[in-house]
Design a protein around this motif. Structure first.
Motif: not given
Ligand SMILES: Nc1ncnc2c1ncn2[C@@H]1O[C@H](COP(=O)(O)OP(=O)(O)OP(=O)(O)O)[C@@H](O)[C@H]1O
Ligand SMILES: [Mg+2]
Length: 254
Positions: A74-79, A92-93, A100-104, A134-135
């Protein structure tokens, strides 16, 4: 309506709120895994409160099944959390859509997996370039950044090798270079030395300590007390809650 400008603060004063130097804020964060029929399977995180400041070097510990990887993902925005607040680098994730989340995530976080997750067909240099691909970064810049990141982990002489031609420790260093190549604000690692012998693990920790001295924020899951001793703060989970959160008085730096 009139807007009032805030009083300018003297330049020497500390930030008005602690959130200015906090990289991550978790408030009452929960993660529940559900069965296909909608009934609760596991309450993996049951209300995590945590503030992580810029430049901290944190070990996340706890027994098997206590929720470390769930929290790290979750911290790593993978979940995503089921409930609660997660602010990362002031954003605010939870409210972001997937794109948006994957770019961020790509811009903010470098994530190191226990199992390296390198692509066997690609050279070391190309593996490290993947996040930049990917960027949409152009090839010449990707190559330059990849060579720089591999230099940081001492692998400048292995650019053209395939992962299978490297030792376990070298592969993990490629994974670290890949995590660093985007110049993230935070480096996150789930048991980064778990698959390595202790000498190689020590070398990887040395790399982390160098990065920490340069101001990088590092969060690492570990089972190992000797590794946690070398961090600056230990957050221990038990049964999906933080049961201990302490600063390490005299970190055992090598
Ligand atoms: N995808 C999933 N679906 C259902 N339950 C899950 C899932 N992932 C994890 N869990 C459960 O959530 C709890 C926390 O798991 P987690 O992987 O976060 O533990 P951990 O602290 O990382 O353990 P370890 O030290 O063994 O890696 C465990 O009870 C686990 O069974
Ligand atoms: Mg785990």
């Amino acid at each position: 309506m009139t807007t009032h400008a805030a009083n300018p603060a003297p330049s020497s004063s500390p930030p008005a709120t602690s959130t200015t130097d906090s990289v991550a804020e978790l408030r009452d964060l929960k993660k529940t895994y559900y069965k296909p029929d909608g009934s609760i399977m596991v309450e993996a995180l049951r209300g995590i409160n945590l503030t992580i400041k810029r430049g901290e070097y944190i070990a996340i510990m706890g027994a098997s099944g206590s929720g470390k990887s769930t929290l790290m993902n979750i911290l790593g925005c993978l979940d995503r959390p089921t409930e609660g607040v997660y602010m990362l680098a002031g954003r605010d994730v939870v409210g972001m859509d997937d794109e948006e989340l994957s770019l961020f995530r790509g811009r903010t976080i470098g994530f190191i997996f226990q199992a390296f997750n390198l692509i066997p067909q690609l050279t070391v240099e190309a593996n490290v370039e993947v996040p930049l691909f990917y960027q949409g970064i152009k090839p010449s810049e990707r190559a330059k950044a990849s060579e720089y990141a591999l230099g940081l982990v001492g692998l400048s002489d292995r650019l053209g090798h395939r992962p299978r031609e490297l030792s376990g420790g070298q592969q993990q260093r490629v994974a670290i270079a890949r995590a660093l190549v985007t110049r993230p604000s935070i480096l996150m690692a789930d048991e980064p030395t778990g698959n390595l012998d202790s000498k190689t693990g020590q070398a990887i920790l040395g790399t982390f300590e160098d990065l920490h001295r340069q101001g990088m924020t590092i969060i690492m899951v570990t089972h190992d007390d000797n590794i946690a001793k070398r961090c600056r703060r230990v957050v221990r989970l038990a049964d999906g809650l933080v049961c201990e959160d302490r600063l390490v008085e005299n970190p055992a730096v090598v």
